[in-house]
Design an enzyme around this catalytic site. Sequence first.
Site, PDB file in Angstrom:
ATOM      1  CD  GLU A 143      83.243  46.637  51.436  1.00  0.00           C
ATOM      2  OE1 GLU A 143      82.953  47.673  50.821  1.00  0.00           O
ATOM      3  OE2 GLU A 143      84.224  46.556  52.200  1.00  0.00           O
ATOM      4  NE  ARG A 167      77.305  48.735  57.110  1.00  0.00           N
ATOM      5  CZ  ARG A 167      77.995  49.729  56.577  1.00  0.00           C
ATOM      6  NH1 ARG A 167      79.241  49.529  56.145  1.00  0.00           N
ATOM      7  NH2 ARG A 167      77.475  50.931  56.464  1.00  0.00           N
ATOM      8  CE1 TYR A 207      76.902  47.562  53.552  1.00  0.00           C
ATOM      9  CE2 TYR A 207      76.885  49.847  52.843  1.00  0.00           C
ATOM     10  CZ  TYR A 207      77.534  48.633  52.969  1.00  0.00           C
ATOM     11  OH  TYR A 207      78.816  48.495  52.489  1.00  0.00           O
ATOM     12  CG  ASP A 232      76.763  52.516  49.378  1.00  0.00           C
ATOM     13  OD1 ASP A 232      77.003  53.238  50.360  1.00  0.00           O
ATOM     14  OD2 ASP A 232      77.581  52.289  48.480  1.00  0.00           O
ATOM     15  CD  GLU A 270      78.134  48.405  49.475  1.00  0.00           C
ATOM     16  OE1 GLU A 270      77.750  49.474  48.957  1.00  0.00           O
ATOM     17  OE2 GLU A 270      79.319  48.184  49.792  1.00  0.00           O
ATOM     18  CB  THR A 312      80.946  38.481  52.996  1.00  0.00           C
ATOM     19  OG1 THR A 312      82.295  38.974  53.026  1.00  0.00           O
ATOM     20  CG2 THR A 312      80.499  38.276  51.565  1.00  0.00           C
ATOM     21  CD1 TRP A 330      82.779  47.008  59.545  1.00  0.00           C
ATOM     22  CD2 TRP A 330      82.362  44.803  59.431  1.00  0.00           C
ATOM     23  NE1 TRP A 330      82.128  46.759  58.365  1.00  0.00           N
ATOM     24  CE2 TRP A 330      81.860  45.418  58.266  1.00  0.00           C
ATOM     25  CE3 TRP A 330      82.216  43.423  59.582  1.00  0.00           C
ATOM     26  CZ2 TRP A 330      81.227  44.704  57.244  1.00  0.00           C
ATOM     27  CZ3 TRP A 330      81.577  42.712  58.561  1.00  0.00           C
ATOM     28  CH2 TRP A 330      81.097  43.351  57.419  1.00  0.00           C
TER      29      TRP A 330
END
Lengths: 479, 66
Positions: A9, A53, A55, A57, A63, A66, A433
């Site tokens: 991330e 994802r 987004y 943050d 952000e 993977t 997820w």
Amino acid sequence: MKKRIFGIETEFGITYVPSSLGPIGPEEAARILFKPVVESWRSTNVFLPNGSRLYLDVGSHPEYATAESATLRDLIAQDKAGELLFADLLNQAQDSIEAEGKEGTFYLFKNNVDSAGNSFGSHENYMLERRVEFSKLVRSLIPFLMTRQIMVGAGKTHPHGPEAWRPLTGQDKKHGTPSFSFSQRADYIWEDASTATTRSRPLINTRDEPHADPNQYRRMHVINGDSNMSETTTLLKIGATDIILRMLEDHFPLENFEIKDTANALRTVSHDLTGTTRFELADGSYKNALELQRNYLRAAQKYIADAGAHHADVPYILDLWNRALIAVETQDISGIDTEIDWAIKKKLLDSYIARGAKDYADSRIQQLDLAYHSIDPDRGVFNVLQKAGRARRVIDPGAVEKATLQPPETRAKIRGSFIQAAHRAGEPTTVDWVHLRLNNKPQLNAVCKDPFATEDSTVKQLIDLLGAQKTQEWMPPFI
Amino acid sequence: MKREQIQQQHQQQNATDQDEISIAQQNSEVNQELLGETDDLLAEIDGLLEENAEDFVKGFVQKGGQ
């Protein structure tokens, strides 16, 4: 043989540099950056067809997480794909403000600290089997995580020398000789392991959210690493950590290096380019970063010699690990200056200093330190160095582009196919997820607990409901 | 993992092994050329940087993360 799921991330820093009047603050810049995401996906927090994802943050940080990857090369391709996806958004943001007649440039940085000392992270996720004794493993892993920065740090200049080691008082900020450290992030980590990430940053977050069957797996969330630009540095960072985890999982004998004061030792190691400054261990003895890493590398070599290489990059990882330690031991970075971020950066900065820049506090040097992390494919300094052959690749650029569209061979493939099909059909979804749902068919709720599975019968049913053809081309996510 | 599976994996990875070797060779060639190209490269990088270095750095302020 153990399989593992990996994920990275990354929080990016955003800034707008006006060339005439009219600044744009980071919140507004992030809002402009995410406009195409909202237009395409009706949210600033989305899972994409490539399984990742993307987004906005806390604190307006763009952000990228993977997709869960089962190989290091898939992981690196996914990580670099995140940079490309944001580069596309950055281009669109640039076009949209230029259309409004504003003059200036947006930048996104894959680094870990801004000019005011705010830190943002790069988090690594490693899936572990539940049977492993977690608290013991964490204790054994911390001395490795603490000292691996001498191999895999992203490098950072300090115009007034090392920052104060306890929360800044403001008084002693402007003293000290300009310096260079291994790590961006080491100055901002405060404890060993805890469930928090925001207030008191630990090395390892122990919050138990496996995003998988909790009876089988747990997720280890490492938050003290630097964001890496170099593919080979990422390969070493994740690859060496994976080898140490395997040794711990197999109860391979490792010496106990429990450290007395982790936060202090992290800073000591980061700011000592010789790797020889000693810090106290819990048993009262003193060790330095080179001694610890030499010990870990010897053990890893022995372990791999016995157990065999579990993937094709293991020999390279062990070799680069060794060369990084030699570079620190001999104070000669020429053996790693195309493969290790801090060395690639230091070589560049030192070249400027050799040609007249004053020292690490010089404004041009400060600028290069930051611009190194710009994700712009053509103007970001790391990317320019990479194109000129000064930074080694492990992933073909075409494979990175493909990874912006296509998921890796894990559960991400199930999720990605679903998202792609639903997006085409214009059907709203609820996705995380593990869970996938079409909002208009709430009775069909797919739960994908096995992160290694690449097919799921409920999801197949859902995709069939959407009337999607199987041979569809993957489409760019933001248009 | 069974032996056949490992072999299969190795076969699949032959292509990447080849990449590794050619990259390794490239690597040493690049290093030899370095001295000759560095001035040009630094000039190229200079041309891409914002004019006001100090504003560029100072202007980069975020709110705290995570």
